[in-house]
Write a protein that holds these residues in place. Structure first.
Motif, PDB file in Angstrom:
ATOM      1  N   ASN A 193       0.855  -1.181   0.000  1.00 15.68           N
ATOM      2  CA  ASN A 193       0.000   0.000   0.000  1.00 15.68           C
ATOM      3  C   ASN A 193       0.900   1.243   0.000  1.00 15.68           C
ATOM      4  OD1 ASN A 193      -1.716   2.108   0.542  1.00 15.68           O
ATOM      5  ND2 ASN A 193      -2.770   1.091   2.228  1.00 15.68           N
TER       6      ASN A 193
ATOM      7  N   ASP B 126       0.332   4.304   0.540  1.00 14.09           N
ATOM      8  CA  ASP B 126       0.026   5.311   1.557  1.00 14.09           C
ATOM      9  C   ASP B 126       0.482   4.896   2.950  1.00 14.09           C
ATOM     10  OD1 ASP B 126      -1.163   6.942  -0.319  1.00 14.09           O
ATOM     11  OD2 ASP B 126      -3.138   6.026  -0.045  1.00 14.09           O
ATOM     12  N   GLU B 127       0.826   3.638   3.118  1.00 10.92           N
ATOM     13  CA  GLU B 127       1.173   3.127   4.444  1.00 10.92           C
ATOM     14  C   GLU B 127       2.560   3.597   4.868  1.00 10.92           C
ATOM     15  OE1 GLU B 127       0.523  -0.928   6.972  1.00 10.92           O
ATOM     16  OE2 GLU B 127       0.515  -1.027   4.814  1.00 10.92           O
ATOM     17  N   ALA B 128       2.709   3.746   6.162  1.00 10.54           N
ATOM     18  CA  ALA B 128       3.976   4.221   6.726  1.00 10.54           C
ATOM     19  C   ALA B 128       5.095   3.209   6.504  1.00 10.54           C
ATOM     20  CB  ALA B 128       3.794   4.488   8.219  1.00 10.54           C
TER      21      ALA B 128
ATOM     22  N   ILE C 242      -4.039   0.100   9.265  1.00 11.92           N
ATOM     23  CA  ILE C 242      -2.985   0.757   8.488  1.00 11.92           C
ATOM     24  C   ILE C 242      -2.721   2.118   9.112  1.00 11.92           C
ATOM     25  CG2 ILE C 242      -2.442   1.843   6.272  1.00 11.92           C
ATOM     26  CD1 ILE C 242      -4.069  -0.329   4.920  1.00 11.92           C
TER      27      ILE C 242
ATOM     28  N   THR D  36      -0.985   5.538   8.161  1.00  8.42           N
ATOM     29  CA  THR D  36      -0.390   6.284   7.053  1.00  8.42           C
ATOM     30  C   THR D  36       0.695   7.207   7.594  1.00  8.42           C
ATOM     31  OG1 THR D  36      -1.986   8.077   7.224  1.00  8.42           O
ATOM     32  CG2 THR D  36      -2.568   6.244   5.767  1.00  8.42           C
ATOM     33  N   GLU D  37       1.473   7.759   6.692  1.00  8.83           N
ATOM     34  CA  GLU D  37       2.546   8.656   7.130  1.00  8.83           C
ATOM     35  C   GLU D  37       1.980   9.923   7.764  1.00  8.83           C
ATOM     36  OE1 GLU D  37       5.936   9.242   4.701  1.00  8.83           O
ATOM     37  OE2 GLU D  37       5.885   7.201   3.949  1.00  8.83           O
ATOM     38  N   GLN D  38       0.824  10.397   7.283  1.00  9.01           N
ATOM     39  CA  GLN D  38       0.203  11.585   7.892  1.00  9.01           C
ATOM     40  C   GLN D  38      -0.211  11.295   9.332  1.00  9.01           C
ATOM     41  OE1 GLN D  38      -0.718  10.392   4.867  1.00  9.01           O
ATOM     42  NE2 GLN D  38       0.139  11.989   3.555  1.00  9.01           N
ATOM     43  N   GLU D  39      -0.769  10.117   9.565  1.00  7.14           N
ATOM     44  CA  GLU D  39      -1.151   9.746  10.929  1.00  7.14           C
ATOM     45  C   GLU D  39       0.083   9.609  11.811  1.00  7.14           C
ATOM     46  OE1 GLU D  39      -5.225   7.225   9.997  1.00  7.14           O
ATOM     47  OE2 GLU D  39      -3.281   6.227   9.858  1.00  7.14           O
TER      48      GLU D  39
END
Length: 124
Positions: free
Chosen positions: A44, A46-48, A80, A82-85
């Motif tokens: 994915n 978008d995943e960190a 998941i 994400t990098e934003q989270e």
């Protein structure tokens, strides 16, 4: 007779070059197989990255605050992060990222998930 000698030498030279190319191709294929760059990333996009999951695991293992656990619970609802989270968690809870660039994604995320489930099970 002289022309046949040159042809035999030329055929041997072509055979040696072909064998060298085949061995080179096998070497490249083996190198790519054992050093697969995809094992360091998630499927994915978008995943960190795995370093971020390692940082979250380290924080979870060091007796985190209730606010941090609530924030991780909110970020990990869909399994998941994400990098934003992760950036939001870092800014609010002082996470330190791992410097190891060769962390494999699947084992690192599995370790985070296992640690997270341990925290979920020990909740009062």
């Amino acid at each position: 007779m002289i022309k046949q000698t040159y042809l035999k030498k030329f055929n041997k030279l072509l055979l040696v070059i072909a064998a060298a190319l085949v061995l080179y191709g096998i070497g490249i294929a083996a190198y790519v197989y054992y050093n697969n760059p995809d094992k360091y990333l998630s499927s994915n996009p978008d995943e960190a990255m795995p370093q971020l999951y390692a940082a979250l695991t380290n924080k979870l293992e060091s007796n985190p605050s209730k606010d941090f656990l609530d924030a991780v619970n909110q970020a990990y609802e869909d399994q998941i992060i994400t990098e934003q989270e992760y950036i939001r968690l870092t800014l609010n809870h002082e996470l330190t990222m791992s410097n190891d660039l060769y962390l494999e994604f699947k084992p690192t995320k599995q370790q985070f998930h296992k640690t997270w489930l341990n925290h979920q099970n020990t909740k009062p």
